[in-house]
Design a protein around this motif. Structure first.
Motif, PDB file in Angstrom:
ATOM      1  N   HIS A   4      28.436 -29.246  16.575  1.00 45.66           N
ATOM      2  CA  HIS A   4      28.205 -29.566  15.169  1.00 45.66           C
ATOM      3  C   HIS A   4      26.839 -30.235  15.005  1.00 45.66           C
ATOM      4  N   GLU A   5      26.374 -30.218  13.755  1.00 48.52           N
ATOM      5  CA  GLU A   5      25.106 -30.890  13.435  1.00 48.52           C
ATOM      6  C   GLU A   5      25.128 -32.353  13.884  1.00 48.52           C
ATOM      7  N   TYR A   6      26.202 -33.060  13.556  1.00 49.50           N
ATOM      8  CA  TYR A   6      26.208 -34.494  13.872  1.00 49.50           C
ATOM      9  C   TYR A   6      26.189 -34.731  15.383  1.00 49.50           C
ATOM     10  N   ALA A  42      22.753 -40.587  -0.806  1.00 45.67           N
ATOM     11  CA  ALA A  42      23.135 -40.002   0.489  1.00 45.67           C
ATOM     12  C   ALA A  42      23.204 -38.490   0.381  1.00 45.67           C
ATOM     13  N   VAL A  43      23.071 -37.823   1.505  1.00 44.45           N
ATOM     14  CA  VAL A  43      23.247 -36.373   1.502  1.00 44.45           C
ATOM     15  C   VAL A  43      24.592 -36.071   2.169  1.00 44.45           C
ATOM     16  N   ILE A  44      25.349 -35.178   1.521  1.00 46.37           N
ATOM     17  CA  ILE A  44      26.680 -34.821   2.013  1.00 46.37           C
ATOM     18  C   ILE A  44      26.582 -33.422   2.613  1.00 46.37           C
ATOM     19  N   VAL A  50      28.701 -22.779  11.369  1.00 47.06           N
ATOM     20  CA  VAL A  50      27.941 -21.603  10.940  1.00 47.06           C
ATOM     21  C   VAL A  50      26.640 -22.075  10.312  1.00 47.06           C
ATOM     22  N   GLY A  51      25.654 -21.190  10.289  1.00 45.46           N
ATOM     23  CA  GLY A  51      24.396 -21.503   9.633  1.00 45.46           C
ATOM     24  C   GLY A  51      24.490 -21.206   8.147  1.00 45.46           C
ATOM     25  N   GLY A  52      23.443 -21.572   7.420  1.00 48.03           N
ATOM     26  CA  GLY A  52      23.396 -21.241   5.999  1.00 48.03           C
ATOM     27  C   GLY A  52      24.317 -22.062   5.137  1.00 48.03           C
ATOM     28  N   ARG A  53      24.597 -23.275   5.580  1.00 42.79           N
ATOM     29  CA  ARG A  53      25.460 -24.145   4.773  1.00 42.79           C
ATOM     30  C   ARG A  53      24.790 -24.514   3.471  1.00 42.79           C
ATOM     31  N   GLY A  54      23.481 -24.769   3.552  1.00 44.75           N
ATOM     32  CA  GLY A  54      22.721 -25.165   2.361  1.00 44.75           C
ATOM     33  C   GLY A  54      22.846 -24.118   1.264  1.00 44.75           C
ATOM     34  N   LYS A  55      22.596 -22.858   1.630  1.00 44.76           N
ATOM     35  CA  LYS A  55      22.646 -21.771   0.650  1.00 44.76           C
ATOM     36  C   LYS A  55      24.047 -21.582   0.082  1.00 44.76           C
ATOM     37  N   ALA A  56      25.060 -21.903   0.893  1.00 46.16           N
ATOM     38  CA  ALA A  56      26.443 -21.717   0.449  1.00 46.16           C
ATOM     39  C   ALA A  56      26.922 -22.891  -0.414  1.00 46.16           C
ATOM     40  N   GLY A  58      26.974 -26.070   0.700  1.00 45.15           N
ATOM     41  CA  GLY A  58      27.604 -27.064   1.580  1.00 45.15           C
ATOM     42  C   GLY A  58      26.722 -28.252   1.920  1.00 45.15           C
ATOM     43  N   VAL A  59      25.559 -28.354   1.269  1.00 41.25           N
ATOM     44  CA  VAL A  59      24.670 -29.512   1.480  1.00 41.25           C
ATOM     45  C   VAL A  59      24.239 -30.002   0.097  1.00 41.25           C
ATOM     46  N   LYS A  60      24.577 -31.271  -0.226  1.00 38.28           N
ATOM     47  CA  LYS A  60      24.240 -31.776  -1.563  1.00 38.28           C
ATOM     48  C   LYS A  60      23.731 -33.207  -1.476  1.00 38.28           C
ATOM     49  N   VAL A  61      22.689 -33.486  -2.245  1.00 37.48           N
ATOM     50  CA  VAL A  61      22.142 -34.854  -2.261  1.00 37.48           C
ATOM     51  C   VAL A  61      22.768 -35.623  -3.426  1.00 37.48           C
ATOM     52  N   ALA A  62      23.439 -36.744  -3.099  1.00 32.49           N
ATOM     53  CA  ALA A  62      24.110 -37.563  -4.116  1.00 32.49           C
ATOM     54  C   ALA A  62      23.238 -38.765  -4.459  1.00 32.49           C
ATOM     55  N   ASP A  91      24.776 -38.681   5.377  1.00 35.66           N
ATOM     56  CA  ASP A  91      23.521 -39.178   5.953  1.00 35.66           C
ATOM     57  C   ASP A  91      22.680 -39.831   4.869  1.00 35.66           C
ATOM     58  N   GLN A  92      21.800 -40.752   5.287  1.00 39.22           N
ATOM     59  CA  GLN A  92      20.772 -41.233   4.366  1.00 39.22           C
ATOM     60  C   GLN A  92      20.003 -40.012   3.884  1.00 39.22           C
ATOM     61  N   ALA A  93      19.645 -40.012   2.597  1.00 37.33           N
ATOM     62  CA  ALA A  93      18.893 -38.863   2.084  1.00 37.33           C
ATOM     63  C   ALA A  93      17.410 -39.083   2.337  1.00 37.33           C
ATOM     64  N   GLY A 122      13.148 -24.483   7.006  1.00 38.46           N
ATOM     65  CA  GLY A 122      14.112 -24.610   5.911  1.00 38.46           C
ATOM     66  C   GLY A 122      15.045 -23.436   5.851  1.00 38.46           C
ATOM     67  N   VAL A 123      15.736 -23.311   4.735  1.00 42.67           N
ATOM     68  CA  VAL A 123      16.834 -22.350   4.661  1.00 42.67           C
ATOM     69  C   VAL A 123      16.377 -20.884   4.642  1.00 42.67           C
ATOM     70  N   GLU A 124      15.070 -20.644   4.423  1.00 42.53           N
ATOM     71  CA  GLU A 124      14.595 -19.253   4.347  1.00 42.53           C
ATOM     72  C   GLU A 124      13.942 -18.793   5.649  1.00 42.53           C
ATOM     73  N   ILE A 190      15.795 -27.623  15.522  1.00 40.08           N
ATOM     74  CA  ILE A 190      15.698 -28.568  14.404  1.00 40.08           C
ATOM     75  C   ILE A 190      15.165 -27.779  13.214  1.00 40.08           C
ATOM     76  N   ASN A 191      15.975 -27.625  12.194  1.00 44.12           N
ATOM     77  CA  ASN A 191      15.531 -26.904  10.995  1.00 44.12           C
ATOM     78  C   ASN A 191      16.257 -27.418   9.759  1.00 44.12           C
ATOM     79  N   PRO A 192      15.642 -28.250   8.990  1.00 45.69           N
ATOM     80  CA  PRO A 192      14.224 -28.583   9.028  1.00 45.69           C
ATOM     81  C   PRO A 192      13.905 -29.857   9.819  1.00 45.69           C
ATOM     82  N   LEU A 193      12.705 -29.817  10.442  1.00 48.96           N
ATOM     83  CA  LEU A 193      12.053 -31.033  10.917  1.00 48.96           C
ATOM     84  C   LEU A 193      11.124 -31.374   9.762  1.00 48.96           C
TER      85      LEU A 193
HETATM   86  P1  GDP Z   1      21.707 -25.425   6.748  1.00 50.46           P
HETATM   87  O1  GDP Z   1      21.532 -24.722   5.460  1.00 50.46           O
HETATM   88  O2  GDP Z   1      23.071 -25.166   7.324  1.00 50.46           O
HETATM   89  O3  GDP Z   1      20.633 -25.123   7.723  1.00 50.46           O
HETATM   90  O4  GDP Z   1      21.666 -27.010   6.438  1.00 50.46           O
HETATM   91  P2  GDP Z   1      20.445 -28.056   6.463  1.00 50.46           P
HETATM   92  O5  GDP Z   1      20.920 -29.324   7.025  1.00 50.46           O
HETATM   93  O6  GDP Z   1      19.243 -27.478   7.101  1.00 50.46           O
HETATM   94  O7  GDP Z   1      20.157 -28.307   4.938  1.00 50.46           O
HETATM   95  C1  GDP Z   1      19.712 -27.275   4.086  1.00 50.46           C
HETATM   96  C2  GDP Z   1      18.606 -27.766   3.178  1.00 50.46           C
HETATM   97  O8  GDP Z   1      19.057 -28.856   2.402  1.00 50.46           O
HETATM   98  C3  GDP Z   1      17.380 -28.303   3.906  1.00 50.46           C
HETATM   99  O9  GDP Z   1      16.514 -27.269   4.276  1.00 50.46           O
HETATM  100  C4  GDP Z   1      16.790 -29.217   2.882  1.00 50.46           C
HETATM  101  O10 GDP Z   1      15.975 -28.500   1.985  1.00 50.46           O
HETATM  102  C5  GDP Z   1      17.983 -29.733   2.119  1.00 50.46           C
HETATM  103  N1  GDP Z   1      18.309 -31.094   2.588  1.00 50.46           N
HETATM  104  C6  GDP Z   1      19.007 -31.455   3.682  1.00 50.46           C
HETATM  105  N2  GDP Z   1      19.030 -32.808   3.819  1.00 50.46           N
HETATM  106  C7  GDP Z   1      18.315 -33.303   2.789  1.00 50.46           C
HETATM  107  C8  GDP Z   1      17.954 -34.618   2.363  1.00 50.46           C
HETATM  108  O11 GDP Z   1      18.252 -35.648   2.968  1.00 50.46           O
HETATM  109  N3  GDP Z   1      17.204 -34.720   1.219  1.00 50.46           N
HETATM  110  C9  GDP Z   1      16.811 -33.633   0.504  1.00 50.46           C
HETATM  111  N4  GDP Z   1      16.097 -33.802  -0.586  1.00 50.46           N
HETATM  112  N5  GDP Z   1      17.141 -32.388   0.875  1.00 50.46           N
HETATM  113  C10 GDP Z   1      17.862 -32.220   1.980  1.00 50.46           C
END
Ligand code: GDP
Ligand code: MN
Length: 378
Positions: A4-6, A42-44, A50-56, A58-62, A91-93, A122-124, A190-193
């Motif tokens: 897992h990521e963590y 925070a970011v949830i 699986v990859g592509g959580r962001g696009k689906a 599954g990644v949201k900044v609160a 995580d801390q955002a 990043g996601v692309e 690491i994506n994104p660094l």
């Molecule tokens: P993946 O889609 O499964 O690769 O999940 P990632 O952890 O790479 O997150 C997807 C995208 O969400 C990243 O490319 C960022 O653009 C965005 N993201 C993730 N964490 C943060 C954060 O702490 N702050 C902000 N603003 N965007 C974030």
């Protein structure tokens, strides 16, 4: 085995890669508490393999703890590419200025590790690699010399990383290579660094894929396996030392030997059928192992016929027959079964199976045709 990521980020952090603070939650209330600890924003992030959580989604900044709870509730109710989300990372955002891609993987053709990097992370990244391959830089590493400083400078220059970040980037690349090396990974990524608002480099996401063949040397990593994320059949197969890969077809295959298993799948396709799995029971399989294999095959609801293709050498046909009978005793089934048994103790094997209602075949082609016909009539 995927981490897992963590888990991946913890292994990175242990070797000096900067990450942000965070913790895993399995309920929305827990996520809220963690967000409070982190200061609200925070970011949830869904923790699914699986990859592509962001696009689906599954990644949201609160923006605060209240919203962290809402987002966590939403994400914990999601299915991402068929996988239910059971945990989220809170995580801390970060404030993001640039997203860099940095990964190390095995280049099988070149027979060595390769560092891959791009400023267009990043996601692309898959899209970038396809459409603008010149934006992706590769540097092969001699495993005996390991990753050298000049190579990291090549990469930094190649992607056009501003010079002020080279030192930090070098340290991160070295630590990533160390992680890849120490864990016997086939991928450390690491994506994104990111370059954040304060101009620091931070690993926001992490992915490690471990080489299953080296896991016996890493009991601590093997323990990180998330059984929730694995199909029950795969867990069962691993327990019995069976090589099993589930596929989408209708004909379950039980074969001894990987090459024979591949040939069996090919010939099923040749006669118009579709294999439901790859399954190699291995050499000298005991009746227990054969029984477990048949249980696994029959647990797949798509299976309309089973084809046994056993070439007895070290494996004894009578032992295989006992395994089949044992499994049929435990899980009675109406699924038609075609058997091709040849080689060591073939006659004894046939005799044992005579009472079980099985379709016998003389050659592999004959067996495959009978299995395809049986599956169609079902
Ligand atoms: P993946 O889609 O499964 O690769 O999940 P990632 O952890 O790479 O997150 C997807 C995208 O969400 C990243 O490319 C960022 O653009 C965005 N993201 C993730 N964490 C943060 C954060 O702490 N702050 C902000 N603003 N965007 C974030
Ligand atoms: Mn990512």
């Amino acid at each position: 085995m995927k981490l897992h990521e963590y888990q991946s980020k913890q292994l990175f952090a242990q070797r000096g890669i900067p990450i942000l603070k965070g913790k895993v939650a399995s309920t929305a209330a827990e996520a809220r508490d963690i967000a409070v600890e982190l200061g609200g924003r925070a970011v949830i992030k869904a923790q699914v393999l699986v990859g592509g959580r962001g696009k689906a989604g599954g990644v949201k900044v609160a923006k605060d703890a209240q919203q962290a709870e809402e987002y966590a509730a939403q994400i914990l109710a999601m299915n991402i590419k068929g996988l239910p989300v059971r945990k989220v990372l809170v995580d801390q955002a970060a404030e993001i200025k640039t997203e860099i891609y940095l990964g190390i993987t095995n280049d099988r053709a070149a027979k060595c590790p390769v560092v891959i990097a791009s400023m267009a992370g990043g996601v692309e990244i898959e899209q970038v690699a396809k459409e603008s391959p010149e934006k992706v830089i590769r540097e092969h590493v001699n495993p005996f010399l390991r990753l050298r400083d000049y190579q990291v400078r090549n990469v930094a220059a190649g992607i056009g990383l501003p010079h002020e970040h080279w030192k930090a980037f070098g340290e991160i690349a070295a630590a990533l290579y160390q992680t890849y090396w120490d864990t016997d990974a086939t991928l450390a990524e690491i994506n994104p660094l990111v370059i954040n608002g304060a101009n620091q480099l931070l690993a926001l996401d992490g992915k490690i894929v471990l080489d299953d063949n080296a896991l016996f040397e890493h009991p601590d990593l093997a323990e990180m396996r998330d059984l929730d994320e694995e199909a029950a059949a795969e867990t069962e197969a691993r327990k019995y030392g069976l090589s099993y890969v589930k596929l989408d077809g209708e004909i379950g295959c039980m074969v001894n030997g990987a090459g024979l298993a591949m040939a069996t799948m090919d010939i099923i396709s040749h006669f118009g059928g579709t294999p439901a799995n790859f399954l190699d029971v291995g050499g000298g399989a005991s009746s227990e192992k054969v029984a477990a294999a048949l249980r696994i095959i029959l647990s797949d609801k798509n299976v309309k016929a089973v084809l046994f293709n056993i070439f007895g050498g070290i494996t004894r046909c009578d032992e295989v027959a006992r395994g089949i009978l044992k499994a049929l005793d435990e899980v009675p089934t109406g699924v038609p079964m075609v058997v091709r048994l040849v080689g060591t103790n073939e006659a004894e094997g046939r005799k044992l199976l005579a009472e079980a209602k099985m379709i016998t075949a003389t050659s592999l082609a004959d067996a495959a045709q009978k299995a395809v016909a049986a599956a169609k009539n079902k």
